[in-house]
Scaffold this active site. Structure first.
Site, PDB file in Angstrom:
ATOM      1  N   HIS A   1       0.890  -1.175   0.000  1.00 19.90           N
ATOM      2  CA  HIS A   1       0.000   0.000   0.000  1.00 19.90           C
ATOM      3  C   HIS A   1       0.919   1.215   0.000  1.00 19.90           C
ATOM      4  CE1 HIS A   1      -2.835   3.026   1.131  1.00 19.90           C
ATOM      5  NE2 HIS A   1      -3.668   2.279   1.827  1.00 19.90           N
ATOM      6  N   GLU A   2       1.019   1.900  -1.152  1.00 24.19           N
ATOM      7  CA  GLU A   2       2.026   2.950  -1.276  1.00 24.19           C
ATOM      8  C   GLU A   2       1.575   4.300  -0.719  1.00 24.19           C
ATOM      9  OE1 GLU A   2       3.214   3.719  -5.283  1.00 24.19           O
ATOM     10  OE2 GLU A   2       1.241   4.452  -5.904  1.00 24.19           O
ATOM     11  N   ASP A   3       0.373   4.370  -0.159  1.00 24.47           N
ATOM     12  CA  ASP A   3      -0.109   5.629   0.431  1.00 24.47           C
ATOM     13  C   ASP A   3      -0.678   5.376   1.825  1.00 24.47           C
ATOM     14  OD1 ASP A   3      -0.543   8.401   0.391  1.00 24.47           O
ATOM     15  OD2 ASP A   3      -2.610   8.148  -0.291  1.00 24.47           O
ATOM     16  N   LEU A   4       0.042   4.572   2.604  1.00 24.15           N
ATOM     17  CA  LEU A   4      -0.434   4.216   3.939  1.00 24.15           C
ATOM     18  C   LEU A   4       0.121   5.190   4.968  1.00 24.15           C
ATOM     19  CD1 LEU A   4      -2.057   2.380   5.721  1.00 24.15           C
ATOM     20  CD2 LEU A   4      -0.156   0.765   5.776  1.00 24.15           C
TER      21      LEU A   4
ATOM     22  N   ASN B   1      -5.170   7.550   6.356  1.00 26.56           N
ATOM     23  CA  ASN B   1      -5.724   6.410   5.636  1.00 26.56           C
ATOM     24  C   ASN B   1      -5.825   5.178   6.531  1.00 26.56           C
ATOM     25  OD1 ASN B   1      -6.338   7.522   3.171  1.00 26.56           O
ATOM     26  ND2 ASN B   1      -4.414   6.978   2.199  1.00 26.56           N
TER      27      ASN B   1
END
Length: 308
Positions: free
Chosen positions: A193-196, A200
Site C-alpha cells: 500500500h504505497e499511500d499508507l 488512511n
C-alpha cells in the site's frame, strides 16, 4: 446527495488517461447520481447517514443485510483502478473488508469503519507504531495483476533528469543515482500500500476487528521500505512545531521501520527518492503549490544522508 465540496474538488478535472476507464471530472459528476441509484438497487442498500468524501470519492453510509456498510464511488484514476483487487488479497486482515465490487463502475461496497476516529487522533509516534504493525499485517507476496515499482521507474527517471530548477540539481542527481541503486538490489516484490499514512487508517466499529484498519489502498508490487515516505510527509503541522525538524521526521521513519522489521537504510533511501519526486511533481503539475514543493525539498534534505 453529492456534497458541494466534492463537486468543487472534481469539477474541471481532465480525465486520467492512465486509468483503465478515463473520464473527466465533469462527466463523472454528471453520471454519479445514476451510479449511486443503480448500486443502491443492485446491492439492496438503504442510505444511513450523510455522505462523506475524500479527494476522489463519494462515500455513502448504508445498511446492507442489516449491517452498517459504505458504498464508495471513485472518480476513475490509475491509482484506484486495482483497489478492489488489493482488498480481496488482504481479505479484511489489516484493511477494510470488501463486501462487493463493480470495477467497471469504480464502485465498492465496504464494511463501515468509524470515520470519526482516524489514526490522526493519536500522537504521531503512536501512529507510526500502528502503521509499522499494519505493514506486517498487510504483507503478502506479489501478484502479476499489479504494477511494480520498477514499472514506474522509467517515468521517474525522466522526471528527475528533466528537473531543471524545480529542485536543487544535487538532489535530483542524488535521487536518480539512489533510484538506480535501489532497483538494482531490489528484493522479491510484495503487495504494498504505497499511500499508507495515518489519515488512511480508521478504527473499526467494534473490537472484534482489532484496533486499526487501512483504507484507500494504492497497490503496487515492491518492498515495504518504499511505503515509509507518506508517514514522513503527512501531518505537516506537527513537523512544523518540532524543535528539531530533521530529527523529528527521521524518527517517524525509524519507528515505522522498527515496527515493520524493515531495512532502515533502504527505508531512508526510498523516502528520499519519493520526496524529491514529490517536489518535481509539484513544480510541474501544481506550480502554485510552492509551499508544498519547498516542504518536500526540506524533507528530502533531511533524508539525504543514511541513518546514523
Amino acid at each position: 446527495m453529492i456534497p458541494e465540496t466534492l463537486r468543487a474538488l472534481i469539477a474541471g478535472r481532465p480525465a486520467d488517461e492512465l486509468s483503465a476507464r478515463p473520464v473527466d471530472g465533469d462527466a463523472w459528476l454528471a453520471r454519479l447520481p445514476k451510479l449511486v441509484d443503480e448500486h443502491l438497487a443492485r446491492w439492496g442498500l438503504t442510505p444511513d447517514g450523510d455522505p462523506l468524501h475524500g479527494e476522489n470519492a463519494l462515500v455513502l453510509p448504508v445498511v446492507h443485510d442489516g449491517a452498517p456498510a459504505v458504498a464508495k464511488f471513485t472518480w476513475p484514476h490509475v491509482e484506484a483502478d486495482l483497489e478492489h483487487l488489493a482488498l480481496r488479497h488482504w481479505d479484511g486482515r489489516g484493511a477494510v473488508r470488501l463486501l462487493s465490487a463493480n470495477p467497471a463502475a469504480d464502485a465498492l461496497l465496504l464494511e463501515r469503519l468509524d470515520a470519526t476516529r482516524p489514526l490522526t487522533t493519536v500522537s504521531v509516534l503512536e501512529s507510526c507504531e500502528v502503521i509499522g504493525g499494519l505493514f506486517r499485517s498487510l504483507d503478502r507476496a506479489g501478484s502479476p495483476q499489479f504494477p511494480t515499482v520498477a514499472d514506474k521507474a522509467p517515468r521517474w527517471r525522466g522526471q528527475l533528469a528533466d528537473a531543471h530548477r524545480s529542485v536543487p540539481p544535487r538532489l535530483a542527481e542524488q535521487a536518480l543515482s539512489t533510484l538506480d541503486d535501489l532497483l538494482a538490489e531490489a528484493p522479491p516484490g510484495r503487495l504494498v500500500h504505497e499511500d499508507l499514512h495515518d489519515a488512511n487508517v480508521l478504527a473499526p466499529l467494534g473490537p472484534a476487528r482489532g484496533d486499526w484498519l487501512a483504507i484507500d489502498p494504492k497497490p503496487v508490487i515492491g518492498e515495504w521500505e518504499y511505503a515509509v515516505a507518506p508517514v514522513v510527509w503527512n501531518r505537516a503541522d506537527v513537523a512544523a512545531r518540532a524543535h528539531n525538524h530533521r530529527a523529528h521526521v527521521r524518527l517517524r521513519a525509524d519507528v515505522v521501520a522498527d515496527g515493520a522489521g524493515l531495512d532502515l537504510d533502504r527505508a531512508y533511501a526510498w523516502t528520499f527518492v519519493r520526496l524529491v519526486l514529490n517536489a518535481v511533481w509539484a513544480a510541474r503539475y501544481a506550480p502554485a503549490s510552492d509551499d508544498f514543493r519547498g516542504r518536500m525539498i526540506a524533507l528530502a534534505k533531511a533524508f539525504a544522508d543514511p541513518p546514523a
